[in-house]
Design a protein around this motif. Structure first.
Motif, PDB file in Angstrom:
ATOM      1  N   GLU A 121     -12.167 -55.325  43.813  1.00 42.74           N
ATOM      2  CA  GLU A 121     -12.370 -54.559  42.592  1.00 42.74           C
ATOM      3  C   GLU A 121     -12.084 -53.067  42.784  1.00 42.74           C
ATOM      4  O   GLU A 121     -12.622 -52.450  43.706  1.00 42.74           O
ATOM      5  CB  GLU A 121     -13.811 -54.724  42.087  1.00 42.74           C
ATOM      6  N   PRO A 122     -11.238 -52.467  41.921  1.00 41.31           N
ATOM      7  CA  PRO A 122     -11.042 -51.013  41.957  1.00 41.31           C
ATOM      8  C   PRO A 122     -12.278 -50.321  41.371  1.00 41.31           C
ATOM      9  O   PRO A 122     -12.964 -50.873  40.511  1.00 41.31           O
ATOM     10  CB  PRO A 122      -9.816 -50.798  41.073  1.00 41.31           C
ATOM     11  N   VAL A 123     -12.555 -49.124  41.859  1.00 39.72           N
ATOM     12  CA  VAL A 123     -13.730 -48.376  41.380  1.00 39.72           C
ATOM     13  C   VAL A 123     -13.303 -46.987  40.933  1.00 39.72           C
ATOM     14  O   VAL A 123     -12.216 -46.505  41.272  1.00 39.72           O
ATOM     15  CB  VAL A 123     -14.812 -48.272  42.477  1.00 39.72           C
ATOM     16  N   LYS A 124     -14.176 -46.341  40.170  1.00 40.45           N
ATOM     17  CA  LYS A 124     -13.950 -44.962  39.760  1.00 40.45           C
ATOM     18  C   LYS A 124     -15.279 -44.210  39.836  1.00 40.45           C
ATOM     19  O   LYS A 124     -16.362 -44.809  39.841  1.00 40.45           O
ATOM     20  CB  LYS A 124     -13.379 -44.899  38.343  1.00 40.45           C
ATOM     21  N   GLY A 125     -15.192 -42.894  39.873  1.00 44.58           N
ATOM     22  CA  GLY A 125     -16.393 -42.091  39.985  1.00 44.58           C
ATOM     23  C   GLY A 125     -16.832 -41.924  41.426  1.00 44.58           C
ATOM     24  O   GLY A 125     -16.272 -42.537  42.346  1.00 44.58           O
ATOM     25  N   ARG A 126     -17.838 -41.090  41.637  1.00 41.72           N
ATOM     26  CA  ARG A 126     -18.352 -40.804  42.965  1.00 41.72           C
ATOM     27  C   ARG A 126     -19.868 -40.904  42.989  1.00 41.72           C
ATOM     28  O   ARG A 126     -20.527 -40.754  41.965  1.00 41.72           O
ATOM     29  CB  ARG A 126     -17.928 -39.405  43.420  1.00 41.72           C
ATOM     30  N   ARG A 130     -20.466 -43.941  40.832  1.00 39.04           N
ATOM     31  CA  ARG A 130     -19.401 -44.845  41.268  1.00 39.04           C
ATOM     32  C   ARG A 130     -19.606 -46.223  40.627  1.00 39.04           C
ATOM     33  O   ARG A 130     -20.694 -46.793  40.693  1.00 39.04           O
ATOM     34  CB  ARG A 130     -19.438 -44.956  42.791  1.00 39.04           C
ATOM     35  N   ARG A 131     -18.557 -46.764  40.002  1.00 34.54           N
ATOM     36  CA  ARG A 131     -18.668 -48.052  39.313  1.00 34.54           C
ATOM     37  C   ARG A 131     -17.292 -48.713  39.231  1.00 34.54           C
ATOM     38  O   ARG A 131     -16.275 -48.078  39.465  1.00 34.54           O
ATOM     39  CB  ARG A 131     -19.232 -47.853  37.902  1.00 34.54           C
ATOM     40  N   ASP A 133     -13.926 -50.093  37.811  1.00 34.43           N
ATOM     41  CA  ASP A 133     -13.026 -49.620  36.753  1.00 34.43           C
ATOM     42  C   ASP A 133     -12.606 -50.820  35.903  1.00 34.43           C
ATOM     43  O   ASP A 133     -11.548 -51.421  36.101  1.00 34.43           O
ATOM     44  CB  ASP A 133     -11.807 -48.931  37.380  1.00 34.43           C
ATOM     45  N   ASP A 135     -11.754 -51.117  32.688  1.00 37.26           N
ATOM     46  CA  ASP A 135     -10.564 -50.957  31.843  1.00 37.26           C
ATOM     47  C   ASP A 135      -9.290 -51.163  32.657  1.00 37.26           C
ATOM     48  O   ASP A 135      -8.340 -51.817  32.190  1.00 37.26           O
ATOM     49  CB  ASP A 135     -10.554 -49.572  31.193  1.00 37.26           C
ATOM     50  N   GLU A 136      -9.258 -50.620  33.876  1.00 34.25           N
ATOM     51  CA  GLU A 136      -8.084 -50.777  34.737  1.00 34.25           C
ATOM     52  C   GLU A 136      -7.888 -52.240  35.113  1.00 34.25           C
ATOM     53  O   GLU A 136      -6.760 -52.746  35.133  1.00 34.25           O
ATOM     54  CB  GLU A 136      -8.257 -49.929  35.995  1.00 34.25           C
TER      55      GLU A 136
END
Length: 272
Positions: A121-126, A130-131, A133, A135-136
């Motif tokens: 799983e791709p993630v976003k945030g820091r 952090r969670r 992504d 939508d991606e």
């Protein structure tokens, strides 16, 4: 006087001729039980190698060796010319070998996009923000399936609501998306009807056309002949025959799968 172009062309030809995966007289024993003995096969870029055999022929053991689940006891296992002894399925995956089993190992109640990225799983945030992504993952899943010609109504639907053929197709598209060089398919049409089997074979051919080397494990010679370039027949853990598509008739492949000379002998006995 050569400008080196001929040498470069020759080297490129050698690269194309070198198998992605090669088994040379590979054997596997479990105590005194011979599961495989002296089995050889080659998997080339943009080709489908079909491994055929009845239950107990050694197909499952061969899959376990190629996928890194078990190690061979004798012979050579090469990936792009390098002798290897894979220690785990993760090591096989890191080397570009993806295996799709009959049960697919999906989570039926999770959406298609979640299963597509399961474990990657791709993630976003820091930090605490952090969670995943989501939508991606939705966008990527939809576009990756479309590139394989798979147009699902909704990637948010639970993957368990898809037909067997559609689930197999999603698994194939996932392997292609994540950069597999070799795709091993374990009886992908075994539990499917004629129409759904045709759907799966279409995407098996699409994976080949995308440049992958494909190993298709099956007991159905008709399915194998439709898409195969090379054929290896297993019987009781040993190689019964090996063919290339050129010069091989479907009737001969069916005859060999049905028992070949043993079937002729049985017909003669019954005829008496």
């Amino acid at each position: 006087m050569s400008d080196g172009s001929d040498e470069k062309a020759g080297a490129a030809g050698d690269d194309r001729a070198q198998p992605l995966v090669e088994l040379a007289e590979v054997s596997k024993f479990y105590g005194n039980i011979r599961a495989l003995q002296d089995v050889s096969l080659q998997v080339h870029t943009g080709e489908i190698t079909c491994v055929l055999g009845d239950n107990g022929a050694g197909k499952s053991t061969l899959i376990k060796i190629v996928s890194g689940l078990h190690q061979h006891d004798a012979g050579a296992f090469r990936i792009q010319g390098e002798d290897v002894r894979l220690g785990s399925p993760r090591e096989a995956l890191d080397r570009g070998i993806a295996t799709v089993y009959q049960d697919l190992a999906v989570v039926p109640l999770m959406p298609v996009w979640r299963n597509f990225f399961l474990g990657s799983e791709p993630v976003k945030g820091r930090g605490p923000l952090r969670r995943m992504d989501v939508d991606e993952m939705r966008r990527t899943t939809h576009s990756a399936l479309l590139r394989m010609g798979i147009d699902l109504r909704d990637v948010d639907q639970p993957i368990g609501t898809l037909s067997g053929g559609e689930r197999q197709s999603v698994a194939i598209a996932r392997a292609v998306h994540f950069g597999a060089k070799v795709l091993v398919l374990d009886e992908p049409t075994a539990a499917l009807g004629v129409k759904q089997s045709g759907v799966v074979l279409k995407y098996v051919a699409a994976a080949r056309d995308a440049g992958l080397g494909v190993v298709l494990i099956t007991h159905n010679p008709h399915h194998a002949y439709l898409v195969g370039d090379r054929f290896v027949l297993l019987k009781r853990g040993s190689m019964a025959a090996a063919y290339e598509k050129s010069g091989l008739e479907l009737e001969e492949l069916v005859r060999q799968m049905a028992g070949g000379s043993e079937l002729e002998e049985l017909s003669h006995e019954l005829g008496r």
